[in-house]
Design a protein around this motif. Structure first.
Motif, PDB file in Angstrom:
ATOM      1  N   PHE A   1     -21.429   7.305  -0.090  1.00 60.35           N
ATOM      2  CA  PHE A   1     -20.469   6.312  -0.582  1.00 60.35           C
ATOM      3  C   PHE A   1     -19.078   6.784  -0.201  1.00 60.35           C
ATOM      4  O   PHE A   1     -18.665   7.882  -0.578  1.00 60.35           O
ATOM      5  N   MET A   2     -18.369   5.957   0.562  1.00 63.36           N
ATOM      6  CA  MET A   2     -17.051   6.340   1.059  1.00 63.36           C
ATOM      7  C   MET A   2     -16.014   5.295   0.672  1.00 63.36           C
ATOM      8  O   MET A   2     -16.288   4.088   0.706  1.00 63.36           O
ATOM      9  N   VAL A   3     -14.838   5.771   0.306  1.00 63.37           N
ATOM     10  CA  VAL A   3     -13.717   4.904  -0.050  1.00 63.37           C
ATOM     11  C   VAL A   3     -12.596   5.141   0.956  1.00 63.37           C
ATOM     12  O   VAL A   3     -12.205   6.282   1.200  1.00 63.37           O
ATOM     13  N   LEU A   4     -12.091   4.043   1.531  1.00 68.72           N
ATOM     14  CA  LEU A   4     -10.992   4.107   2.480  1.00 68.72           C
ATOM     15  C   LEU A   4      -9.832   3.269   1.959  1.00 68.72           C
ATOM     16  O   LEU A   4     -10.039   2.215   1.354  1.00 68.72           O
ATOM     17  N   LYS A   5      -8.623   3.744   2.206  1.00 72.40           N
ATOM     18  CA  LYS A   5      -7.427   2.992   1.884  1.00 72.40           C
ATOM     19  C   LYS A   5      -6.900   2.348   3.167  1.00 72.40           C
ATOM     20  O   LYS A   5      -6.634   3.035   4.153  1.00 72.40           O
ATOM     21  N   THR A   6      -6.755   1.028   3.140  1.00 78.41           N
ATOM     22  CA  THR A   6      -6.204   0.315   4.278  1.00 78.41           C
ATOM     23  C   THR A   6      -4.712   0.044   4.046  1.00 78.41           C
ATOM     24  O   THR A   6      -4.246   0.028   2.907  1.00 78.41           O
ATOM     25  N   ALA A   7      -3.990  -0.165   5.119  1.00 78.03           N
ATOM     26  CA  ALA A   7      -2.548  -0.401   5.010  1.00 78.03           C
ATOM     27  C   ALA A   7      -2.101  -1.311   6.134  1.00 78.03           C
ATOM     28  O   ALA A   7      -2.647  -1.289   7.245  1.00 78.03           O
ATOM     29  N   ARG A   8      -1.112  -2.123   5.821  1.00 73.64           N
ATOM     30  CA  ARG A   8      -0.459  -2.930   6.847  1.00 73.64           C
ATOM     31  C   ARG A   8       1.002  -3.111   6.481  1.00 73.64           C
ATOM     32  O   ARG A   8       1.372  -3.081   5.297  1.00 73.64           O
ATOM     33  N   TYR A   9       1.826  -3.292   7.512  1.00 72.12           N
ATOM     34  CA  TYR A   9       3.259  -3.503   7.334  1.00 72.12           C
ATOM     35  C   TYR A   9       3.455  -4.972   7.013  1.00 72.12           C
ATOM     36  O   TYR A   9       3.324  -5.839   7.874  1.00 72.12           O
ATOM     37  N   PHE A  10       3.777  -5.263   5.756  1.00 73.24           N
ATOM     38  CA  PHE A  10       3.813  -6.642   5.286  1.00 73.24           C
ATOM     39  C   PHE A  10       5.146  -7.309   5.595  1.00 73.24           C
ATOM     40  O   PHE A  10       5.211  -8.412   6.109  1.00 73.24           O
ATOM     41  N   GLU A  11       6.242  -6.654   5.270  1.00 72.59           N
ATOM     42  CA  GLU A  11       7.593  -7.128   5.536  1.00 72.59           C
ATOM     43  C   GLU A  11       8.505  -5.919   5.508  1.00 72.59           C
ATOM     44  O   GLU A  11       8.059  -4.826   5.153  1.00 72.59           O
ATOM     45  N   PRO A  12       9.785  -6.070   5.908  1.00 74.65           N
ATOM     46  CA  PRO A  12      10.667  -4.892   5.933  1.00 74.65           C
ATOM     47  C   PRO A  12      10.637  -4.109   4.630  1.00 74.65           C
ATOM     48  O   PRO A  12      10.803  -4.671   3.544  1.00 74.65           O
ATOM     49  N   ASP A  13      10.380  -2.813   4.775  1.00 77.78           N
ATOM     50  CA  ASP A  13      10.365  -1.865   3.652  1.00 77.78           C
ATOM     51  C   ASP A  13       9.199  -2.092   2.691  1.00 77.78           C
ATOM     52  O   ASP A  13       9.194  -1.534   1.596  1.00 77.78           O
ATOM     53  N   THR A  14       8.219  -2.891   3.077  1.00 78.33           N
ATOM     54  CA  THR A  14       7.105  -3.195   2.171  1.00 78.33           C
ATOM     55  C   THR A  14       5.780  -3.014   2.895  1.00 78.33           C
ATOM     56  O   THR A  14       5.571  -3.589   3.972  1.00 78.33           O
ATOM     57  N   LEU A  15       4.899  -2.228   2.307  1.00 80.33           N
ATOM     58  CA  LEU A  15       3.546  -2.053   2.829  1.00 80.33           C
ATOM     59  C   LEU A  15       2.554  -2.698   1.870  1.00 80.33           C
ATOM     60  O   LEU A  15       2.773  -2.740   0.661  1.00 80.33           O
ATOM     61  N   GLU A  16       1.475  -3.186   2.427  1.00 82.70           N
ATOM     62  CA  GLU A  16       0.402  -3.769   1.620  1.00 82.70           C
ATOM     63  C   GLU A  16      -0.845  -2.904   1.783  1.00 82.70           C
ATOM     64  O   GLU A  16      -1.272  -2.623   2.904  1.00 82.70           O
ATOM     65  N   PHE A  17      -1.408  -2.482   0.669  1.00 79.77           N
ATOM     66  CA  PHE A  17      -2.564  -1.591   0.700  1.00 79.77           C
ATOM     67  C   PHE A  17      -3.805  -2.320   0.179  1.00 79.77           C
ATOM     68  O   PHE A  17      -3.710  -3.206  -0.671  1.00 79.77           O
ATOM     69  N   GLY A  18      -4.923  -1.922   0.719  1.00 81.30           N
ATOM     70  CA  GLY A  18      -6.207  -2.440   0.275  1.00 81.30           C
ATOM     71  C   GLY A  18      -7.227  -1.321   0.267  1.00 81.30           C
ATOM     72  O   GLY A  18      -6.895  -0.147   0.479  1.00 81.30           O
TER      73      GLY A  18
END
Length: 324
Positions: free
Chosen positions: A81-98
């Motif tokens: 069982f593995m857990v990964l954190k995803t990330a994307r650059y959503f807007e300036p100075d803001t990241l969105e994690f999943g």
């Protein structure tokens, strides 16, 4: 059921679309792999998958609740069982994690995705173009997901680099920028969150490269090592950004203090210039009968001249010492 995709692969080739019940039966066949992808399922929707694949209740609880740190856990002899954190650059100075939670067993892979970052549809399509990898079973799917998640850190870091370069220019610019300290602090928190998403993954990924898990085919180890190298680079870069933002924040606070000191010197200089005429006027404005030069014909002109000359002298002095 919130199933994004359901596929059965035989010898690396995708078979015709099957139902969920047939997928449970197919995973027991030799050289067959079942990959079920779900997006934010409810506990009731996930219950049938849990029962059929005998997924451990603690892992299922983590997958349903989310908000887990990156980790790799082993349940029994044949379930990872593995857990990964995803990330994307959503807007300036803001990241969105999943998050992506991955159950890996003999003949099956179940992925549970939370958030919109790093969709797995393209991962599946790319992997289906490489049947030679799919033949290696569940380890090939796990590698492809890890590879995409780690690769998605690169554009995030690139955009952060652009933001940090912009902040450096503003922090050391000639003109003060409104809200700069708050922006630096906000971006620093985002970088810290990214570091928390990447750094804990190093140890689990390292374990996948050393051959301790039979579910990972030995021919897949070089691929995991490649992902491991990319991850270490991302972790180091995020750590460097965190230190750089700390330096920028300290430098900006120093710049603010310097500007405040300069303003205080100007205020003090003008206060001193105004204080001298005020002092003279105050003395000669007292209503005492016996005062020097009280009845002097040129007293008024002399007092005004003295005020003017003292003010000019102080102004020249403060200009010379860069207080004005």
């Amino acid at each position: 059921m919130t199933i994004v995709d359901l596929a059965v692969y035989k010898d690396g080739q995708r078979k015709d679309d099957v139902t969920l019940d047939h997928a449970f039966e197919a995973c027991t066949m030799p050289n067959t792999l079942v990959w079920i992808g779900l997006h934010e399922p409810t506990p009731d929707e996930f219950d049938s998958v849990r029962r059929e694949f005998q997924l451990h209740e603690l892992a299922v609880e983590d997958a349903m609740n989310g908000h887990q740190r990156p980790k790799l856990e082993v349940y029994g002899d044949n379930q990872l069982f593995m857990v990964l954190k995803t990330a994307r650059y959503f807007e300036p100075d803001t990241l969105e994690f999943g998050e992506i939670h991955i159950f890996v067993g003999e003949g099956y892979v179940v992925t549970v995705r939370h958030g919109e970052a790093t969709p797995l549809h393209d991962v599946r399509l790319d992997l289906e173009k490489r049947p030679e990898l799919l033949k290696h079973g569940a380890g090939a799917v796990l590698h492809s997901i890890l590879d995409r998640v780690v690769d998605d850190y690169t554009p995030v870091l690139t955009n952060l680099d652009i933001d940090i370069t912009e902040l450096e220019a503003e922090a050391f610019g000639d003109e003060p920028v409104s809200g700069l300290t708050e922006r630096i602090y906000r971006l620093k928190r985002q970088v810290i969150s990214l570091h928390r998403a990447t750094a804990p993954l190093s140890e689990p990924l390292g374990r996948l490269t050393d051959g301790r898990y039979p579910l990972i085919h030995e021919k897949m180890r070089p691929y995991f090592r490649d992902v491991y190298d990319h991850l270490l680079r991302a972790v180091q870069t995020a750590d460097q950004y965190r230190e750089l933002l700390t330096s920028i924040l300290e430098a900006n606070l120093t710049q603010v203090s310097v500007r405040q000191n300069e303003e205080m010197r100007k205020i003090s200089a003008w206060a001193a210039i105004i204080a001298v005429p005020t002092l003279i006027a105050g003395i000669y404005g007292m209503n005492f009968r016996n005062m020097p030069e009280l009845h002097w014909h040129f007293g008024y002109a002399g007092a005004v001249s003295l005020m003017f000359m003292a003010s000019i002298g102080l102004y020249v002095f403060f200009r010379r010492i860069d207080w004005l």
